[in-house]
Design a protein around this motif. Sequence first.
Motif, mmCIF file in Angstrom:
data_model
loop_
_atom_site.group_PDB
_atom_site.id
_atom_site.type_symbol
_atom_site.label_atom_id
_atom_site.label_comp_id
_atom_site.label_asym_id
_atom_site.label_seq_id
_atom_site.Cartn_x
_atom_site.Cartn_y
_atom_site.Cartn_z
ATOM 1 N N LEU A 390 15.397 20.115 -9.254
ATOM 2 C CA LEU A 390 14.697 18.871 -9.569
ATOM 3 C C LEU A 390 15.018 17.805 -8.519
ATOM 4 C CD1 LEU A 390 15.281 18.608 -13.437
ATOM 5 C CD2 LEU A 390 13.108 19.085 -12.289
ATOM 6 N N PHE A 391 14.033 17.008 -8.175
ATOM 7 C CA PHE A 391 14.275 15.895 -7.253
ATOM 8 C C PHE A 391 13.282 14.778 -7.538
ATOM 9 C CE2 PHE A 391 11.153 18.576 -5.235
ATOM 10 C CZ PHE A 391 10.289 17.719 -4.572
ATOM 11 N N LEU A 392 13.484 13.640 -6.894
ATOM 12 C CA LEU A 392 12.643 12.468 -7.093
ATOM 13 C C LEU A 392 11.935 12.075 -5.811
ATOM 14 C CD1 LEU A 392 15.002 10.172 -9.229
ATOM 15 C CD2 LEU A 392 12.932 11.307 -10.035
ATOM 16 N N LEU A 393 10.736 11.599 -5.959
ATOM 17 C CA LEU A 393 10.045 10.873 -4.904
ATOM 18 C C LEU A 393 9.894 9.427 -5.361
ATOM 19 C CD1 LEU A 393 7.244 13.354 -3.780
ATOM 20 C CD2 LEU A 393 9.492 12.991 -2.747
ATOM 21 N N PHE A 394 9.796 8.520 -4.410
ATOM 22 C CA PHE A 394 9.761 7.100 -4.746
ATOM 23 C C PHE A 394 8.519 6.459 -4.142
ATOM 24 C CE2 PHE A 394 14.149 8.508 -4.644
ATOM 25 C CZ PHE A 394 14.665 8.014 -5.831
ATOM 26 N N GLN A 395 7.754 5.763 -4.989
ATOM 27 C CA GLN A 395 6.556 5.068 -4.503
ATOM 28 C C GLN A 395 6.794 3.558 -4.576
ATOM 29 O OE1 GLN A 395 2.825 5.880 -6.493
ATOM 30 N NE2 GLN A 395 1.680 5.376 -4.637
ATOM 31 N N PRO A 396 6.587 2.861 -3.458
ATOM 32 C CA PRO A 396 6.902 1.426 -3.410
ATOM 33 C C PRO A 396 5.949 0.582 -4.253
ATOM 34 C CG PRO A 396 5.891 2.132 -1.368
ATOM 35 C CD PRO A 396 6.134 3.368 -2.148
ATOM 36 N N GLN A 397 6.483 -0.522 -4.752
ATOM 37 C CA GLN A 397 5.704 -1.554 -5.420
ATOM 38 C C GLN A 397 5.811 -2.817 -4.561
ATOM 39 O OE1 GLN A 397 7.306 -1.734 -9.427
ATOM 40 N NE2 GLN A 397 6.126 0.034 -10.106
ATOM 41 N N TYR A 398 4.659 -3.253 -4.079
ATOM 42 C CA TYR A 398 4.595 -4.318 -3.069
ATOM 43 C C TYR A 398 4.227 -5.643 -3.735
ATOM 44 C CZ TYR A 398 2.996 -6.826 1.110
ATOM 45 O OH TYR A 398 2.804 -7.736 2.114
ATOM 46 N N SER A 399 4.946 -6.697 -3.331
ATOM 47 C CA SER A 399 4.669 -8.038 -3.837
ATOM 48 C C SER A 399 3.836 -8.800 -2.809
ATOM 49 C CB SER A 399 5.976 -8.793 -4.115
ATOM 50 O OG SER A 399 5.720 -10.152 -4.398
ATOM 51 N N PRO A 400 2.548 -9.090 -3.074
ATOM 52 C CA PRO A 400 1.725 -9.850 -2.115
ATOM 53 C C PRO A 400 2.262 -11.250 -1.855
ATOM 54 C CG PRO A 400 0.349 -8.727 -3.733
ATOM 55 C CD PRO A 400 1.756 -8.630 -4.216
ATOM 56 N N SER A 401 2.845 -11.871 -2.898
ATOM 57 C CA SER A 401 3.337 -13.237 -2.709
ATOM 58 C C SER A 401 4.560 -13.272 -1.807
ATOM 59 C CB SER A 401 3.662 -13.865 -4.067
ATOM 60 O OG SER A 401 4.676 -13.117 -4.727
ATOM 61 N N LEU A 402 5.456 -12.283 -1.944
ATOM 62 C CA LEU A 402 6.650 -12.218 -1.094
ATOM 63 C C LEU A 402 6.403 -11.416 0.170
ATOM 64 C CD1 LEU A 402 9.371 -11.543 -3.833
ATOM 65 C CD2 LEU A 402 8.775 -13.732 -2.777
ATOM 66 N N GLU A 564 -13.656 -8.159 -13.989
ATOM 67 C CA GLU A 564 -13.335 -9.170 -14.989
ATOM 68 C C GLU A 564 -12.188 -8.714 -15.885
ATOM 69 O OE1 GLU A 564 -14.399 -12.209 -15.235
ATOM 70 O OE2 GLU A 564 -15.667 -11.919 -13.456
ATOM 71 N N ILE A 565 -12.181 -7.414 -16.221
ATOM 72 C CA ILE A 565 -11.092 -6.890 -17.060
ATOM 73 C C ILE A 565 -9.758 -7.021 -16.347
ATOM 74 C CG2 ILE A 565 -10.129 -4.778 -18.060
ATOM 75 C CD1 ILE A 565 -12.975 -3.928 -18.750
ATOM 76 N N VAL A 566 -9.722 -6.620 -15.064
ATOM 77 C CA VAL A 566 -8.471 -6.703 -14.299
ATOM 78 C C VAL A 566 -8.015 -8.146 -14.181
ATOM 79 C CG1 VAL A 566 -7.414 -6.315 -12.043
ATOM 80 C CG2 VAL A 566 -8.895 -4.557 -13.049
ATOM 81 N N ALA A 567 -8.963 -9.040 -13.859
ATOM 82 C CA ALA A 567 -8.613 -10.456 -13.729
ATOM 83 C C ALA A 567 -8.112 -11.012 -15.059
ATOM 84 C CB ALA A 567 -9.825 -11.248 -13.239
ATOM 85 N N ALA A 592 -9.007 -6.405 -0.852
ATOM 86 C CA ALA A 592 -9.729 -7.641 -0.532
ATOM 87 C C ALA A 592 -10.333 -8.245 -1.795
ATOM 88 C CB ALA A 592 -10.819 -7.341 0.485
ATOM 89 N N ILE A 593 -10.796 -7.397 -2.707
ATOM 90 C CA ILE A 593 -11.363 -7.887 -3.969
ATOM 91 C C ILE A 593 -10.258 -8.342 -4.914
ATOM 92 C CG2 ILE A 593 -12.703 -7.200 -5.996
ATOM 93 C CD1 ILE A 593 -14.153 -5.183 -4.193
ATOM 94 N N LEU A 594 -9.119 -7.676 -4.875
ATOM 95 C CA LEU A 594 -8.038 -7.976 -5.806
ATOM 96 C C LEU A 594 -7.202 -9.187 -5.387
ATOM 97 C CD1 LEU A 594 -6.817 -4.313 -6.420
ATOM 98 C CD2 LEU A 594 -8.032 -5.737 -8.057
ATOM 99 N N SER A 595 -7.111 -9.467 -4.109
ATOM 100 C CA SER A 595 -6.242 -10.547 -3.616
ATOM 101 C C SER A 595 -6.536 -11.894 -4.259
ATOM 102 C CB SER A 595 -6.348 -10.653 -2.096
ATOM 103 O OG SER A 595 -5.754 -9.526 -1.490
ATOM 104 N N PRO A 596 -7.820 -12.303 -4.405
ATOM 105 C CA PRO A 596 -8.092 -13.615 -5.024
ATOM 106 C C PRO A 596 -7.588 -13.718 -6.465
ATOM 107 C CG PRO A 596 -10.027 -12.819 -3.859
ATOM 108 C CD PRO A 596 -9.057 -11.687 -3.892
ATOM 109 N N MET A 597 -7.361 -12.590 -7.107
ATOM 110 C CA MET A 597 -6.862 -12.619 -8.487
ATOM 111 C C MET A 597 -5.363 -12.907 -8.535
ATOM 112 S SD MET A 597 -8.796 -9.222 -9.958
ATOM 113 C CE MET A 597 -10.511 -8.879 -9.585
ATOM 114 N N LYS A 598 -4.715 -12.940 -7.355
ATOM 115 C CA LYS A 598 -3.282 -13.203 -7.234
ATOM 116 C C LYS A 598 -2.452 -12.237 -8.084
ATOM 117 C CE LYS A 598 -3.869 -18.059 -6.077
ATOM 118 N NZ LYS A 598 -3.504 -19.459 -6.393
ATOM 119 N N PRO A 599 -2.586 -10.938 -7.799
ATOM 120 C CA PRO A 599 -1.787 -9.952 -8.545
ATOM 121 C C PRO A 599 -0.309 -10.097 -8.222
ATOM 122 C CG PRO A 599 -2.887 -8.899 -6.712
ATOM 123 C CD PRO A 599 -3.418 -10.306 -6.759
ATOM 124 N N ASP A 600 0.508 -9.734 -9.185
ATOM 125 C CA ASP A 600 1.956 -9.848 -9.026
ATOM 126 C C ASP A 600 2.499 -8.741 -8.129
ATOM 127 O OD1 ASP A 600 4.563 -10.545 -9.294
ATOM 128 O OD2 ASP A 600 4.788 -9.900 -11.366
#
Length: 644
Positions: A390-402, A564-567, A592-600
Amino acid sequence: MRTASRFDTYKTWIDPVRQQALAKAYCPIVRVLLLPGAAYYLYVTWAHWRDETGLSLLILGSITSVTALCFLLIRQFMVSEESVTLARLELAGFIANLLIYFNVLIYTIMNFEQTKLIYFALMAVIFSTTGVTLRSTLFTIFLSLATLFWFASDLSPELFNQYVSIGVATAVASLCMATLLRKAIFRQIDARLLADKLTAKAQRLADTDMLTGVPNRRAVFEKIDYFVKQGRPFWMGILDLDGFKAINDVYGHIMGDRLLCAIVDRAKDINLEGVTFGRIGGDEFIAILPGTMTEEEVKRLGKDTIDAISSPYPMDLLELTIGASAGFAHFPSMGSSSAQLYEKADFALYKAKAHQRGQCILFDTAEDKEMKQAIEIERELRECDLENELFLLFQPQYSPSLQKVVSFEALARWQSPKLGLVQPDQFIRAAERSGHIRKVTGILFNKGLDALAKWPRDISFSFNLSAQDISDRSFILSLLSAIMKSGISPHRIEFEITETAVMSDLETSRQLLQTLRSSGCKIALDDFGSGYSSFEYLDQLPLDKVKIDRSFIRKVPHSDTSREIVAGVIGLCRKLDLRCVLEGVETESEMAILSPMKPDLIQGYLYGKPMKDSDARDMIDRQQEQSNHGNAAPDQHEGLSALS
């Protein structure tokens, strides 16, 4: 002692079991008499042909030859050890004794010799052991000695008195022998019946679940194997309780045992002829249904049983509620052995627990290939070296604000020497079904802690928990113990759960998740929006983060509704002070579509594919170097190319 003997004799006549036992005991005695007796009378017939002539030869030879033939016929047809009864054996012994008597009587009448009167006394001794019952024994002894006295009455008084003395002595000896023999046989019978009774009791104990009183695993599978051997069609059903472990954990095992007994009583109230209901361990039960039932009848019976079990149980001042799911397979259409049937019924049960809790599911033969693959994976899980494979892979979570990666999600992987790289959803399901999930989770979590210990303190990681993981208090505490031993701050660790993982027992899941959160760990709800009532969990679960399901993200470029649901969810999370992760962001057009929604936070191939621990450290090092030089985080193209 005579009173006890008479009572035993009386019981023999009124008790069919004792009658049969007495017949079995006397059968060898009568059979031993008949075969040598037939040989003896054949010899006597030959002697008559040698010594007698005329009418005497005809009469005596006919009687002895008929007697020999009758002995053989009686032995063959009346005292067979397979079908002997006491009445038949008594009749056979009585006929044989009368034949002996008439042979001696006719010979004595035709060739009277005073010295041969002793034969009647000898007959009385023989009759004492071959009379089978006391009444036939007394009759033949009396008949023999009475005939002796009748013949002796024509002799001189002196000789008559001698024969009277011989007759009395013979009567006493014969009755003593008959009494002793019967007493010995009765004791043997009583000992045997007692042994049989104790054996039957031990067998019942061995075949009975001591808690609930229903057949246990051994007894049920013996019956299943018998039906299979006989080729009799039947349905095998496995029923598993939902939420029972939580009741044991919260209210204790005594209350859990009472609940199991109440559940069995409910199930037995559904009285259907021919149905066997047993317990095969823990909170798992098994049912054997007659093979004449149709699929619809089996489903209806299964649903009725589940509904009955799922009704509330008043327990002292408590009212406990529990659920159940069931899976069924049919012999011979779905399997040719008890092992195959169990595997298929268990597979159907797993389908029910995973997708249709509280329902009765029949095995679908179209899923046979999938089941065989799952069984093969389960077998490898039991036999392989999970610690090394067994082993792990790691997927990054990116913060647009930081503009940097702040966290990684740990993704489970299994590289099997025999099966190759096994898909996570396959081996996780197999581990859950086979009871290995906690071992798998424990190994992977420790590997995740080892990786996290090498990362900077501002980097965290998220780890997925299964439904079984978050229903086991002791296992949750073991995870917290591992965190404490590692010295890593709990605030850097986030546990992800899905809606399906908590829906089976929301209250227990909520309590255990609160335990994790109270220790400082974070809780994230994964795949938000893919279920039926996710918004309810926002209110009832102790959450820190929500991950919007990737199915919405994929529709964002060409669906106004999805946008609209995502926003709306992003805004809702912001108001509820919850972090929000957008999963599955793969292209710049989506971003580009998601950026204006200011995702965390963003998680997807655009900012990084799942990677090894060494690659994750390289990404973190490059990010820190750029930060130390006062530069912005790597742009999306650079991050993507570095991780591909």
